[in-house]
Design a protein around this motif. Structure first.
Motif, mmCIF file in Angstrom:
data_model
loop_
_atom_site.group_PDB
_atom_site.id
_atom_site.type_symbol
_atom_site.label_atom_id
_atom_site.label_comp_id
_atom_site.label_asym_id
_atom_site.label_seq_id
_atom_site.Cartn_x
_atom_site.Cartn_y
_atom_site.Cartn_z
ATOM 1 N N THR A 1 0.584 -1.123 0.034
ATOM 2 C CA THR A 1 0.040 -0.065 -0.032
ATOM 3 C C THR A 1 0.886 1.228 0.073
ATOM 4 O O THR A 1 0.444 2.290 -0.358
ATOM 5 C CB THR A 1 -0.900 0.235 1.258
ATOM 6 N N LEU A 2 2.115 1.174 0.405
ATOM 7 C CA LEU A 2 2.927 2.225 0.669
ATOM 8 C C LEU A 2 3.373 2.624 -0.706
ATOM 9 O O LEU A 2 3.450 3.943 -1.051
ATOM 10 C CB LEU A 2 4.221 2.062 1.442
ATOM 11 N N ILE A 3 3.477 1.752 -1.837
ATOM 12 C CA ILE A 3 4.048 2.130 -3.036
ATOM 13 C C ILE A 3 3.202 1.278 -4.206
ATOM 14 O O ILE A 3 3.611 0.905 -5.161
ATOM 15 C CB ILE A 3 5.632 1.836 -3.535
ATOM 16 N N ALA A 4 1.894 1.442 -3.796
ATOM 17 C CA ALA A 4 1.196 0.734 -5.078
ATOM 18 C C ALA A 4 1.484 1.521 -6.316
ATOM 19 O O ALA A 4 1.405 2.676 -6.453
ATOM 20 C CB ALA A 4 -0.620 1.213 -4.445
ATOM 21 N N ALA A 5 1.385 0.397 -7.240
ATOM 22 C CA ALA A 5 1.733 0.467 -8.703
ATOM 23 C C ALA A 5 0.803 1.347 -9.197
ATOM 24 O O ALA A 5 -0.497 1.215 -9.250
ATOM 25 C CB ALA A 5 2.203 -0.579 -9.211
ATOM 26 N N PRO A 6 1.055 2.420 -10.077
ATOM 27 C CA PRO A 6 -0.021 3.184 -11.164
ATOM 28 C C PRO A 6 -0.489 1.916 -12.049
ATOM 29 O O PRO A 6 -0.181 1.009 -12.232
ATOM 30 C CB PRO A 6 0.749 4.027 -11.779
ATOM 31 N N ALA A 7 -1.553 2.190 -12.688
ATOM 32 C CA ALA A 7 -2.268 1.418 -13.363
ATOM 33 C C ALA A 7 -1.723 1.014 -14.777
ATOM 34 O O ALA A 7 -2.284 0.873 -15.699
ATOM 35 C CB ALA A 7 -3.882 1.663 -13.548
ATOM 36 N N ALA A 8 -0.723 1.777 -15.100
ATOM 37 C CA ALA A 8 0.010 2.141 -16.464
ATOM 38 C C ALA A 8 0.249 0.413 -17.085
ATOM 39 O O ALA A 8 0.023 0.117 -18.246
ATOM 40 C CB ALA A 8 1.485 2.741 -16.260
ATOM 41 N N SER A 9 0.909 -0.209 -16.204
ATOM 42 C CA SER A 9 1.141 -1.663 -16.597
ATOM 43 C C SER A 9 0.001 -2.741 -16.490
ATOM 44 O O SER A 9 -0.791 -2.497 -15.519
ATOM 45 C CB SER A 9 2.384 -2.262 -15.870
ATOM 46 N N GLN A 10 -0.208 -3.555 -17.339
ATOM 47 C CA GLN A 10 -1.622 -4.407 -17.340
ATOM 48 C C GLN A 10 -1.032 -5.799 -17.379
ATOM 49 O O GLN A 10 -0.088 -6.198 -18.041
ATOM 50 C CB GLN A 10 -2.395 -4.056 -18.613
ATOM 51 N N CYS A 11 -1.728 -6.757 -16.570
ATOM 52 C CA CYS A 11 -1.453 -8.046 -16.437
ATOM 53 C C CYS A 11 -1.489 -8.872 -17.720
ATOM 54 O O CYS A 11 -2.154 -8.325 -18.791
ATOM 55 C CB CYS A 11 -2.268 -8.596 -15.421
ATOM 56 N N SER B 1 4.720 -10.726 -11.130
ATOM 57 C CA SER B 1 4.065 -9.238 -11.085
ATOM 58 C C SER B 1 3.035 -9.350 -12.536
ATOM 59 O O SER B 1 2.187 -8.608 -12.355
ATOM 60 C CB SER B 1 4.823 -8.329 -10.903
ATOM 61 N N SER B 2 3.484 -9.992 -13.533
ATOM 62 C CA SER B 2 2.774 -9.989 -14.741
ATOM 63 C C SER B 2 1.672 -10.735 -14.773
ATOM 64 O O SER B 2 0.643 -10.529 -15.508
ATOM 65 C CB SER B 2 3.752 -10.273 -15.793
ATOM 66 N N TYR B 3 1.467 -11.643 -13.699
ATOM 67 C CA TYR B 3 0.556 -12.973 -14.069
ATOM 68 C C TYR B 3 -0.765 -12.290 -13.578
ATOM 69 O O TYR B 3 -0.772 -11.966 -12.572
ATOM 70 C CB TYR B 3 1.113 -14.007 -13.319
ATOM 71 N N CYS B 4 -2.067 -12.439 -14.334
ATOM 72 C CA CYS B 4 -3.227 -12.029 -13.960
ATOM 73 C C CYS B 4 -3.724 -12.201 -12.621
ATOM 74 O O CYS B 4 -4.236 -11.684 -11.758
ATOM 75 C CB CYS B 4 -4.263 -11.882 -14.806
ATOM 76 N N ARG B 5 -3.169 -13.706 -12.135
ATOM 77 C CA ARG B 5 -3.884 -14.064 -10.823
ATOM 78 C C ARG B 5 -3.146 -13.522 -9.936
ATOM 79 O O ARG B 5 -3.571 -13.395 -8.621
ATOM 80 C CB ARG B 5 -3.699 -15.705 -10.528
ATOM 81 N N ARG B 6 -2.042 -12.659 -9.961
ATOM 82 C CA ARG B 6 -1.127 -12.031 -9.003
ATOM 83 C C ARG B 6 -1.283 -10.442 -8.918
ATOM 84 O O ARG B 6 -1.017 -9.875 -8.206
ATOM 85 C CB ARG B 6 0.098 -12.496 -9.002
ATOM 86 N N TYR B 7 -1.683 -10.169 -10.228
ATOM 87 C CA TYR B 7 -1.370 -8.600 -10.515
ATOM 88 C C TYR B 7 -2.566 -7.826 -9.769
ATOM 89 O O TYR B 7 -3.993 -8.702 -9.971
ATOM 90 C CB TYR B 7 -1.651 -8.402 -12.068
ATOM 91 N N PRO B 8 -2.455 -6.605 -9.273
ATOM 92 C CA PRO B 8 -1.457 -5.963 -9.218
ATOM 93 C C PRO B 8 -0.347 -6.008 -7.898
ATOM 94 O O PRO B 8 0.495 -5.307 -7.542
ATOM 95 C CB PRO B 8 -1.904 -4.584 -9.405
ATOM 96 N N ARG B 9 -1.012 -7.176 -7.061
ATOM 97 C CA ARG B 9 -0.507 -7.172 -5.633
ATOM 98 C C ARG B 9 1.075 -7.412 -5.711
ATOM 99 O O ARG B 9 1.804 -6.887 -4.765
ATOM 100 C CB ARG B 9 -0.984 -8.449 -4.808
ATOM 101 N N PHE B 10 1.759 -7.935 -6.492
ATOM 102 C CA PHE B 10 2.906 -8.190 -6.712
ATOM 103 C C PHE B 10 3.947 -7.187 -7.280
ATOM 104 O O PHE B 10 5.153 -7.381 -7.521
ATOM 105 C CB PHE B 10 3.411 -9.471 -7.087
ATOM 106 N N VAL B 11 2.980 -6.213 -8.241
ATOM 107 C CA VAL B 11 3.974 -5.279 -8.784
ATOM 108 C C VAL B 11 5.015 -4.383 -7.784
ATOM 109 O O VAL B 11 6.018 -4.306 -8.203
ATOM 110 C CB VAL B 11 3.126 -4.346 -9.343
ATOM 111 N N PRO B 12 4.342 -4.211 -6.581
ATOM 112 C CA PRO B 12 5.427 -3.478 -5.607
ATOM 113 C C PRO B 12 6.680 -4.310 -5.317
ATOM 114 O O PRO B 12 7.880 -3.576 -5.196
ATOM 115 C CB PRO B 12 4.585 -3.185 -4.394
#
Length: 269
Positions: free
Chosen positions: A11-21, A150-161
């Motif tokens: 939550t501290l560095i939640a990624a912007p929505a620019a990247s898509q899973c 981080s790219s895999y939709c089942r995990r996105y976006p939780r693991f982008v940070p």
């Protein structure tokens, strides 16, 4: 440390929505391009961006995420069987090795428990489960594993940070583009996700640098992470207690948590 419950770091560095899973391997390079924009916007510097450019899709990570039934889950299981399967030995032998590790490093474990309140038996058990006490820290490039996860939709976006954090660790010189670890980007003796290392990292050996490849630093960081997530010194840690619940910050598998408590209780006798 595959199914670690996400910390406040996300939550501290939640990624912007620019990247898509993505749901296909062929879209990985496209995902990397969008992640590059996200990383740059969050201050990742040249070394980190170069590591991202060099990252390849991790086949082992992709296979694992495509087969969620292979994960340990949260169903009730026999902790002794879990320990035996995980260690390739008997539960009794694993617990004996936990005791041996504590006996070989009494000052380190004592210092960490005094500072953070987490018993040696808990930390030595996790250390053994994660890397066989430093014997095997993984063979997957950390950046590739973290970015693939981080790219895999089942995990996105939780693991982008955590992918961004892996790039930041490259910037800081803690890892490089080729440093190997677990298939989900786990690193060091205790197999931290990169974001958790950035948030909780401790310099326990006093050399001025929190290093996940220093056993003392890794053990102290694990204790710091558990304390920050509810561990209370001197309290029981059996199933149903507050300290048992704190173990979910380490790994959200109920089987894994029960195995930690089972081993630590017996090793600490």
């Amino acid at each position: 440390m595959r199914l670690i419950a996400l910390s406040l770091f996300a939550t501290l560095i939640a990624a912007p929505a620019a990247s898509q899973c993505i749901n296909s391997k062929g879209a990985f390079n496209q995902y990397k391009q969008s992640l590059t924009q996200t990383a740059a916007s969050q201050g990742v510097a040249q070394r980190g961006l170069q590591a991202l450019a060099q990252a390849g899709l991790s086949d082992i990570t992709w296979r694992f995420e495509s087969q969620p039934s292979s994960q340990t889950g949260t169903l009730q299981g026999d902790p002794a069987q879990f320990l035996a399967k995980r260690s390739g030995s008997s539960a009794d032998n694993f617990i004996a090795q936990v005791r041996n590790r504590i006996a070989r490093n009494p000052n380190t474990f004592s210092s960490i428990e005094q500072r953070f309140g987490v018993p040696a038996s808990i930390l030595a058990t996790i250390w053994g489960l994660e890397t066989s006490w430093g014997g095997y820290m993984g063979r997957t490039p950390i950046v590739s594993g973290a970015v693939t996860l981080s790219s895999y939709c089942r995990r996105y976006p939780r693991f982008v940070p955590h992918a961004i954090a892996a790039l930041q660790l490259v910037d800081r010189g803690i890892i490089n583009a080729g440093t190997q670890g677990g298939p989900s980007g786990e690193l060091g003796h205790m197999q931290f996700l990169a974001g958790n290392w950035l948030q909780y990292g401790v310099d326990a050996d006093g050399n001025g640098r929190a290093d996940p490849y220093s056993a003392a630093d890794a053990l102290a960081t694990a204790a710091n992470m558990l304390r920050a997530n509810g561990w209370r010194a001197g309290q029981p840690f059996g199933e149903g207690t507050g300290n048992f619940r704190a173990l979910s910050a380490w790994n959200d598998s109920g089987n894994y948590q029960r195995a930690i408590a089972y081993s630590a209780e017996r090793a600490g006798r």
